[in-house]
Each structure stands twice: as structure tokens, then as C-alpha cells.
Scaffold this motif. Structure first.
Motif, PDB file in Angstrom:
ATOM      1  N   GLY A 151      -2.362  -0.001 -13.260  1.00  0.00           N
ATOM      2  CA  GLY A 151      -3.608   0.716 -13.525  1.00  0.00           C
ATOM      3  C   GLY A 151      -4.708   0.441 -12.529  1.00  0.00           C
ATOM      4  N   ILE A 152      -4.364  -0.055 -11.352  1.00  0.00           N
ATOM      5  CA  ILE A 152      -5.345  -0.316 -10.295  1.00  0.00           C
ATOM      6  C   ILE A 152      -5.261   0.839  -9.296  1.00  0.00           C
ATOM      7  CG2 ILE A 152      -6.029  -1.870  -8.421  1.00  0.00           C
ATOM      8  CD1 ILE A 152      -6.366  -3.166 -11.139  1.00  0.00           C
ATOM      9  N   SER A 153      -6.396   1.399  -8.941  1.00  0.00           N
ATOM     10  CA  SER A 153      -6.432   2.494  -7.970  1.00  0.00           C
ATOM     11  C   SER A 153      -6.437   1.940  -6.552  1.00  0.00           C
ATOM     12  CB  SER A 153      -7.685   3.348  -8.167  1.00  0.00           C
ATOM     13  OG  SER A 153      -7.690   3.906  -9.453  1.00  0.00           O
ATOM     14  N   ALA A 154      -5.778   2.663  -5.670  1.00  0.00           N
ATOM     15  CA  ALA A 154      -5.752   2.260  -4.258  1.00  0.00           C
ATOM     16  C   ALA A 154      -7.126   2.516  -3.636  1.00  0.00           C
ATOM     17  CB  ALA A 154      -4.683   3.042  -3.507  1.00  0.00           C
TER      18      ALA A 154
ATOM     19  N   SER B 229      -9.747   3.384  -0.459  1.00  0.00           N
ATOM     20  CA  SER B 229      -9.640   4.432   0.561  1.00  0.00           C
ATOM     21  C   SER B 229      -8.863   3.952   1.792  1.00  0.00           C
ATOM     22  CB  SER B 229     -11.024   4.939   0.963  1.00  0.00           C
ATOM     23  OG  SER B 229     -11.789   3.878   1.490  1.00  0.00           O
TER      24      SER B 229
ATOM     25  N   TYR C  59       0.837  -1.196   0.000  1.00  0.00           N
ATOM     26  CA  TYR C  59       0.000   0.000   0.000  1.00  0.00           C
ATOM     27  C   TYR C  59       0.876   1.251   0.000  1.00  0.00           C
ATOM     28  CZ  TYR C  59      -3.991  -2.952   0.992  1.00  0.00           C
ATOM     29  OH  TYR C  59      -4.977  -3.904   0.908  1.00  0.00           O
TER      30      TYR C  59
ATOM     31  N   LEU D 219       2.836   5.109  -4.323  1.00  0.00           N
ATOM     32  CA  LEU D 219       2.163   4.293  -5.329  1.00  0.00           C
ATOM     33  C   LEU D 219       1.722   2.946  -4.755  1.00  0.00           C
ATOM     34  CD1 LEU D 219       4.636   4.854  -8.297  1.00  0.00           C
ATOM     35  CD2 LEU D 219       2.477   6.040  -7.867  1.00  0.00           C
TER      36      LEU D 219
END
Length: 134
Positions: A65-68, A70, A16, A31
């Protein structure tokens, strides 16, 4: 994810991003990094010879291309992220960085590759690991 014989067929590691407000944080530490491995096994039960849980290939990927999320991924969210990367959905992709296939040597010294049809000659001996792909 597990196979019918309880072989772990997917292994996922998530790094993370650091909190942006943390002092001294480097750009690459902000990132999300997702790496995963797909393992394939030979499971030939009920016939002689009997082979169950015999690893024959491992493929290692980085998901791009994967978003973290919340906070953190739950199991279903992480499984969906890996699936998106493998199928190239929603701008995600999976970059292959290692592919190892195991070959088994039979008693007469010849190699017996384990392939998708899982044909293994009787009398398999030791494993001959093959180096990384590339």
C-alpha cells in the motif's frame, strides 16, 4: 537505522517499478516492492559476561500500500514509508513473511533463549538458528 552500539536495526530493499513505456514490461514489473528487516540485538555492556551486538531475532516484512515516488525515495521518505507500513497508516501495511529467533546453547547442552530481558547464562556456546516462522 542504527542502535546505540551501531547495530543496523533496519535494513530496507526497494525494487522500483519499470518505466511503463519500456517494451515488453510485464504487469508485475510495474509495481513498487519494498522489503525490510527488523533486527534485534543483545547489548549488555558493563557487566560480566559482556555481550554487545549479539543478534537474537530477525523479522522480515513486505510493505504493502505504499505509492511509488515520482523518481526515487530519499532517506527520510523511505523511513516514513516503512513507518507507515509498520503502523498501518494511510492504507499501508507490513506483511510479515519470516521471523527467525536465535537460541544459544550453553556448555551443559541446555538452550538459553535470548528474549527481551536479555538474560544470557555465562558460558554460551554456539548458535542454534531456528527456521522461518509460519
Amino acid at each position: 537505522m542504527q542502535h546505540a552500539f551501531d547495530n543496523a536495526t533496519r535494513i530496507v530493499v526497494v525494487d522500483y517499478p519499470r518505466r511503463p513505456e519500456a517494451p515488453g514490461t510485464l504487469p508485475e514489473q510495474r509495481l513498487l516492492h519494498i522489503r525490510f528487516e527488523l533486527d534485534d540485538f543483545v547489548n549488555e555492556a558493563g557487566a560480566e559476561p559482556h555481550f554487545v551486538g549479539l543478534l537474537y531475532q530477525t523479522r522480515s516484512f513486505e510493505a504493502l500500500g505504499i505509492s511509488a515516488p515520482s523518481r526515487y525515495f530519499d532517506f527520510d521518505g523511505l523511513a516514513a514509508a516503512v513507518s507507515k507500513a509498520l503502523h498501518g497508516e494511510e492504507g499501508a501495511e507490513a506483511r510479515l513473511y519470516d521471523w527467525s529467533r536465535l537460541y544459544y546453547q550453553v556448555a551443559d547442552g541446555s538452550e538459553a533463549p535470548l528474549v527481551d530481558d536479555h538474560v544470557i547464562p555465562h558460558g554460551c556456546g554456539h548458535v542454534i538458528p531456528q527456521g522461518p516462522a509460519g
